[in-house]
Design a protein around this motif. Structure first.
Motif, PDB file in Angstrom:
ATOM      1  N   GLU A  94       0.837  -1.191   0.000  1.00  0.00           N
ATOM      2  CA  GLU A  94       0.000   0.000   0.000  1.00  0.00           C
ATOM      3  C   GLU A  94       0.878   1.250   0.000  1.00  0.00           C
ATOM      4  O   GLU A  94       2.033   1.220   0.417  1.00  0.00           O
ATOM      5  CB  GLU A  94      -0.963   0.007   1.196  1.00  0.00           C
ATOM      6  CG  GLU A  94      -0.290   0.166   2.539  1.00  0.00           C
ATOM      7  CD  GLU A  94      -1.282   0.157   3.703  1.00  0.00           C
ATOM      8  OE1 GLU A  94      -2.309  -0.536   3.605  1.00  0.00           O
ATOM      9  OE2 GLU A  94      -1.006   0.832   4.696  1.00  0.00           O
ATOM     10  N   CYS A  95       0.322   2.333  -0.503  1.00  0.00           N
ATOM     11  CA  CYS A  95       1.037   3.599  -0.568  1.00  0.00           C
ATOM     12  C   CYS A  95       1.101   4.191   0.840  1.00  0.00           C
ATOM     13  O   CYS A  95       0.072   4.362   1.487  1.00  0.00           O
ATOM     14  CB  CYS A  95       0.296   4.540  -1.525  1.00  0.00           C
ATOM     15  SG  CYS A  95       0.989   6.196  -1.620  1.00  0.00           S
ATOM     16  N   ALA A  96       2.336   4.485   1.299  1.00  0.00           N
ATOM     17  CA  ALA A  96       2.483   4.984   2.670  1.00  0.00           C
ATOM     18  C   ALA A  96       1.952   6.404   2.793  1.00  0.00           C
ATOM     19  O   ALA A  96       1.581   6.850   3.866  1.00  0.00           O
ATOM     20  CB  ALA A  96       3.947   4.938   3.084  1.00  0.00           C
ATOM     21  N   LYS A  97       1.909   7.121   1.676  1.00  0.00           N
ATOM     22  CA  LYS A  97       1.510   8.524   1.711  1.00  0.00           C
ATOM     23  C   LYS A  97      -0.005   8.674   1.883  1.00  0.00           C
ATOM     24  O   LYS A  97      -0.467   9.455   2.695  1.00  0.00           O
ATOM     25  CB  LYS A  97       1.958   9.197   0.417  1.00  0.00           C
ATOM     26  CG  LYS A  97       2.008  10.692   0.513  1.00  0.00           C
ATOM     27  CD  LYS A  97       2.901  11.265  -0.550  1.00  0.00           C
ATOM     28  CE  LYS A  97       3.480  12.582  -0.063  1.00  0.00           C
ATOM     29  NZ  LYS A  97       4.487  13.096  -0.983  1.00  0.00           N
ATOM     30  N   CYS A  98      -0.780   7.930   1.082  1.00  0.00           N
ATOM     31  CA  CYS A  98      -2.227   8.136   1.106  1.00  0.00           C
ATOM     32  C   CYS A  98      -2.996   6.922   1.637  1.00  0.00           C
ATOM     33  O   CYS A  98      -4.191   7.012   1.869  1.00  0.00           O
ATOM     34  CB  CYS A  98      -2.727   8.493  -0.292  1.00  0.00           C
ATOM     35  SG  CYS A  98      -2.630   7.117  -1.445  1.00  0.00           S
ATOM     36  N   GLY A  99      -2.319   5.798   1.803  1.00  0.00           N
ATOM     37  CA  GLY A  99      -2.987   4.630   2.360  1.00  0.00           C
ATOM     38  C   GLY A  99      -3.719   3.760   1.350  1.00  0.00           C
ATOM     39  O   GLY A  99      -4.270   2.729   1.711  1.00  0.00           O
ATOM     40  N   VAL A 122       1.163   0.493  -8.930  1.00  0.00           N
ATOM     41  CA  VAL A 122       0.733   1.872  -9.118  1.00  0.00           C
ATOM     42  C   VAL A 122      -0.124   2.332  -7.946  1.00  0.00           C
ATOM     43  O   VAL A 122      -1.077   1.648  -7.561  1.00  0.00           O
ATOM     44  CB  VAL A 122      -0.099   1.986 -10.420  1.00  0.00           C
ATOM     45  CG1 VAL A 122      -0.575   3.411 -10.628  1.00  0.00           C
ATOM     46  CG2 VAL A 122       0.705   1.501 -11.613  1.00  0.00           C
ATOM     47  N   CYS A 123       0.179   3.517  -7.378  1.00  0.00           N
ATOM     48  CA  CYS A 123      -0.755   4.126  -6.436  1.00  0.00           C
ATOM     49  C   CYS A 123      -1.758   4.919  -7.259  1.00  0.00           C
ATOM     50  O   CYS A 123      -1.378   5.865  -7.948  1.00  0.00           O
ATOM     51  CB  CYS A 123      -0.066   5.048  -5.437  1.00  0.00           C
ATOM     52  SG  CYS A 123      -1.309   5.937  -4.462  1.00  0.00           S
ATOM     53  N   PRO A 124      -3.026   4.534  -7.196  1.00  0.00           N
ATOM     54  CA  PRO A 124      -4.023   5.181  -8.042  1.00  0.00           C
ATOM     55  C   PRO A 124      -4.279   6.637  -7.654  1.00  0.00           C
ATOM     56  O   PRO A 124      -4.759   7.417  -8.464  1.00  0.00           O
ATOM     57  CB  PRO A 124      -5.281   4.323  -7.835  1.00  0.00           C
ATOM     58  CG  PRO A 124      -5.074   3.624  -6.535  1.00  0.00           C
ATOM     59  CD  PRO A 124      -3.592   3.471  -6.364  1.00  0.00           C
ATOM     60  N   LYS A 125      -3.927   7.008  -6.433  1.00  0.00           N
ATOM     61  CA  LYS A 125      -4.167   8.391  -5.994  1.00  0.00           C
ATOM     62  C   LYS A 125      -2.988   9.304  -6.295  1.00  0.00           C
ATOM     63  O   LYS A 125      -3.145  10.416  -6.784  1.00  0.00           O
ATOM     64  CB  LYS A 125      -4.434   8.424  -4.483  1.00  0.00           C
ATOM     65  CG  LYS A 125      -5.910   8.474  -4.143  1.00  0.00           C
ATOM     66  CD  LYS A 125      -6.094   8.899  -2.695  1.00  0.00           C
ATOM     67  CE  LYS A 125      -7.559   8.765  -2.299  1.00  0.00           C
ATOM     68  NZ  LYS A 125      -7.710   8.636  -0.853  1.00  0.00           N
ATOM     69  N   CYS A 126      -1.792   8.836  -5.987  1.00  0.00           N
ATOM     70  CA  CYS A 126      -0.614   9.701  -6.089  1.00  0.00           C
ATOM     71  C   CYS A 126       0.066   9.617  -7.445  1.00  0.00           C
ATOM     72  O   CYS A 126       1.001  10.376  -7.709  1.00  0.00           O
ATOM     73  CB  CYS A 126       0.416   9.332  -5.024  1.00  0.00           C
ATOM     74  SG  CYS A 126      -0.226   9.331  -3.363  1.00  0.00           S
ATOM     75  N   ASP A 127      -0.372   8.696  -8.317  1.00  0.00           N
ATOM     76  CA  ASP A 127       0.289   8.544  -9.603  1.00  0.00           C
ATOM     77  C   ASP A 127       1.764   8.199  -9.429  1.00  0.00           C
ATOM     78  O   ASP A 127       2.621   8.725 -10.131  1.00  0.00           O
ATOM     79  CB  ASP A 127       0.172   9.830 -10.423  1.00  0.00           C
ATOM     80  CG  ASP A 127      -0.827   9.675 -11.557  1.00  0.00           C
ATOM     81  OD1 ASP A 127      -1.433   8.588 -11.677  1.00  0.00           O
ATOM     82  OD2 ASP A 127      -0.978  10.633 -12.332  1.00  0.00           O
TER      83      ASP A 127
HETATM   84 ZN   LIG Z   1      -0.725   7.206  -2.766  1.00  0.00          ZN
END
Ligand SMILES: [Zn+2]
Length: 151
Positions: A94-99, A122-127
């Motif tokens: 999981e993306c540590a920045k946005c979860g 791919v993090c779908p939120k942070c690209d």
């Molecule tokens: Zn993210």
């Protein structure tokens, strides 16, 4: 600072990565929060770019566990957009920045004028785009083939 064993140091050398570089990649990931973290243990993946080499560090809070690199440049998600799909493409990261849970999606990778899709995380939120150690291995082979064609 994470511990880098002799084995990991050799691996870094094989990949053309300096110890300071990989420490910096980890430090940046830790201070910015731009990293992937495992959903079921305490491993993280950090990414950094230098001299057209994209480096990845897989590490626990105490030590470096894996390191790899590729020369291919990731342009973005194949097709340009992250669409919702019905199939299960959630990765174990999981993306540590946005979860958000990182998705296993194809990304366009380009090297020596050739662009083709390959599997990315791919993090779908942070690209943000990452590749796994296994994929980096196949990229290395593809890079050598392209380099030989050019030579
Ligand atoms: Zn993210």
């Amino acid at each position: 600072m994470v511990k880098i064993s002799e084995e990991m140091d050799n691996l870094l050398k094989d990949n053309g990565i300096k110890q300071e570089e990989i420490q910096e990649v980890i430090d940046n990931a830790e201070s910015s929060g731009t990293k992937l973290k495992a959903r079921d243990d305490d491993l993280a993946i950090a990414k950094g770019v230098s001299d057209n080499l994209t480096m990845y560090a897989v590490y626990s809070p105490s030590e470096l566990v894996d390191a790899y690199a590729h020369k291919m440049n990731i342009l973005g998600v194949t097709g340009g957009e992250i669409d919702d799909v019905a199939n299960d493409d959630e990765s174990e990261w999981e993306c540590a920045k946005c979860g958000e849970i990182a998705l296993e999606r194809n990304v366009d990778m380009t090297y020596m004028g050739v662009t083709r899709p390959g599997p990315g995380l791919v993090c779908p939120k942070c690209d943000e785009y990452y590749v796994s150690a296994g994929v980096a291995k196949t990229l290395k082979t593809a890079e050598s083939i392209l380099e030989e064609k050019r030579a």
